[in-house]
Design a protein around this motif. Structure first.
Motif, PDB file in Angstrom:
ATOM      1  N   SER A  73      -0.176   7.174  -2.683  1.00 30.47           N
ATOM      2  CA  SER A  73      -0.603   7.505  -4.034  1.00 30.47           C
ATOM      3  C   SER A  73       0.243   8.649  -4.599  1.00 30.47           C
ATOM      4  N   ARG A  78      -4.408   2.402  -2.009  1.00 32.05           N
ATOM      5  CA  ARG A  78      -3.228   3.243  -1.781  1.00 32.05           C
ATOM      6  C   ARG A  78      -3.404   4.118  -0.537  1.00 32.05           C
ATOM      7  N   LEU A  79      -2.291   4.614   0.004  1.00 36.40           N
ATOM      8  CA  LEU A  79      -2.305   5.553   1.125  1.00 36.40           C
ATOM      9  C   LEU A  79      -2.279   6.988   0.596  1.00 36.40           C
ATOM     10  N   MET A 129      -7.003   5.300  -4.394  1.00 32.56           N
ATOM     11  CA  MET A 129      -6.959   4.764  -3.039  1.00 32.56           C
ATOM     12  C   MET A 129      -8.135   3.819  -2.791  1.00 32.56           C
ATOM     13  N   TRP A 130      -9.276   4.170  -3.341  1.00 34.75           N
ATOM     14  CA  TRP A 130     -10.457   3.326  -3.182  1.00 34.75           C
ATOM     15  C   TRP A 130     -10.311   2.015  -3.948  1.00 34.75           C
ATOM     16  N   GLU A 141       0.832  -1.191   0.000  1.00 38.39           N
ATOM     17  CA  GLU A 141       0.000   0.000   0.000  1.00 38.39           C
ATOM     18  C   GLU A 141       0.877   1.255   0.000  1.00 38.39           C
TER      19      GLU A 141
END
Length: 279
Positions: free
Chosen positions: A15, A95-96, A90-91, A12
């Motif tokens: 982004s 991603r963070l 992210m969704w 993760e």
């Protein structure tokens, strides 16, 4: 535990869109600050911006602040789009970067208070950059050397007849100012009112009796934020036991003054009314 955290960071990552959105937002705020500095620059700083705008004198082009601010708004728009893209990634990909998106929105929100206040204070009138107290016979702007030099070579075009009814609907209170004064006294009172308001008088024609019963004063002021020039033409005519003062304002570079013209006319009217009451 450490290996689990390392796997989480690999799986993760932050982004890239979120990172870019924050950078664009920071650049937008910085550029907006530069726009304000350029618009109000004096001395050596003014000469620096004059060089950037290829002007031979010591003052930058009045439009430079507006152009830089528009570039800042464009960057802010890109930052929002990147933030939306980051939110989507992210969704979808896990991603963070929530903190960076929040930071982006917080930075972009710095652009909102002043435009929001302008829109609130102006209401929702038609787009008008040139308004007059006399819609049937608006005061003309002088084309004398002094007037042209004071306005930087700019002369507002004749008031568009198609816009006059729009102004009447948008600003019904913008009307001719009537003063219980003789022409010479009203002319001096108008000069004093302009000085008190801090507007620069660039040209004037004093009333000269029966052969030249009208008086005319031209002034220049600037919008508070981006320092855009606002030309003001003031015509004084004798009436029955009074002097009629008509005012016309026109802002340069913008298609709408967001109510600034009506506000300026109101300020001048208040000053003249105070002078009239004092006599």
């Amino acid at each position: 535990m450490d290996s689990a955290l390392r796997r989480l960071n690999v799986e993760e990552p932050v982004s890239r869109l979120a990172i870019l959105s924050t950078k664009f937002a920071k650049s937008a705020v910085l550029l907006a600050a530069v726009a304000l500095v350029a618009a109000h620059a004096h001395g050596a700083l003014a000469r620096f911006f004059a060089v950037l705008t290829f002007r031979p004198n010591s003052a930058p082009d009045p439009v430079v602040g507006l152009l830089i601010f528009l570039a800042a708004l464009a960057l802010a728009g890109v930052a929002i789009l990147l933030a939306l893209g980051a939110a989507a990634s992210m969704w979808i990909k896990g991603r963070l970067g929530v903190g960076r998106i929040i930071a982006t929105l917080a930075l972009v929100s710095l652009f909102l208070p002043y435009p929001a206040w302008l829109v609130y204070s102006a209401g929702s009138p038609a787009w008008l950059a040139d308004i007059s107290t006399d819609l049937d016979d608006p005061p003309d702007f002088l084309t004398t050397p002094d007037a042209l030099a004071g306005r930087g070579g700019w002369t507002p075009a004749p008031l568009d007849p198609a816009r006059r009814q729009q102004q009447a609907d948008a600003y019904p209170d913008v009307k001719t100012i009537s003063l219980d004064m003789e022409m010479d006294e009203a002319f001096r009172a108008t000069q004093e009112a302009l000085r008190q308001l801090g507007w620069k008088i660039v040209a004037e024609i004093q009333p000269g009796g029966p052969n030249r019963p009208e008086g005319h004063i031209e002034a220049l002021t600037f919008s508070p934020a981006l320092h855009l020039p606002v030309a003001i033409a003031i015509r004084l005519r004798p009436g029955e036991d009074e002097t009629r003062v008509d005012v016309r304002t026109a802002i340069r570079y913008l298609p709408d003054d967001l109510g600034a013209g009506a506000t300026l006319i109101g300020k001048l009217g208040d000053k003249l009314s105070d002078e009239d009451d004092a006599n």
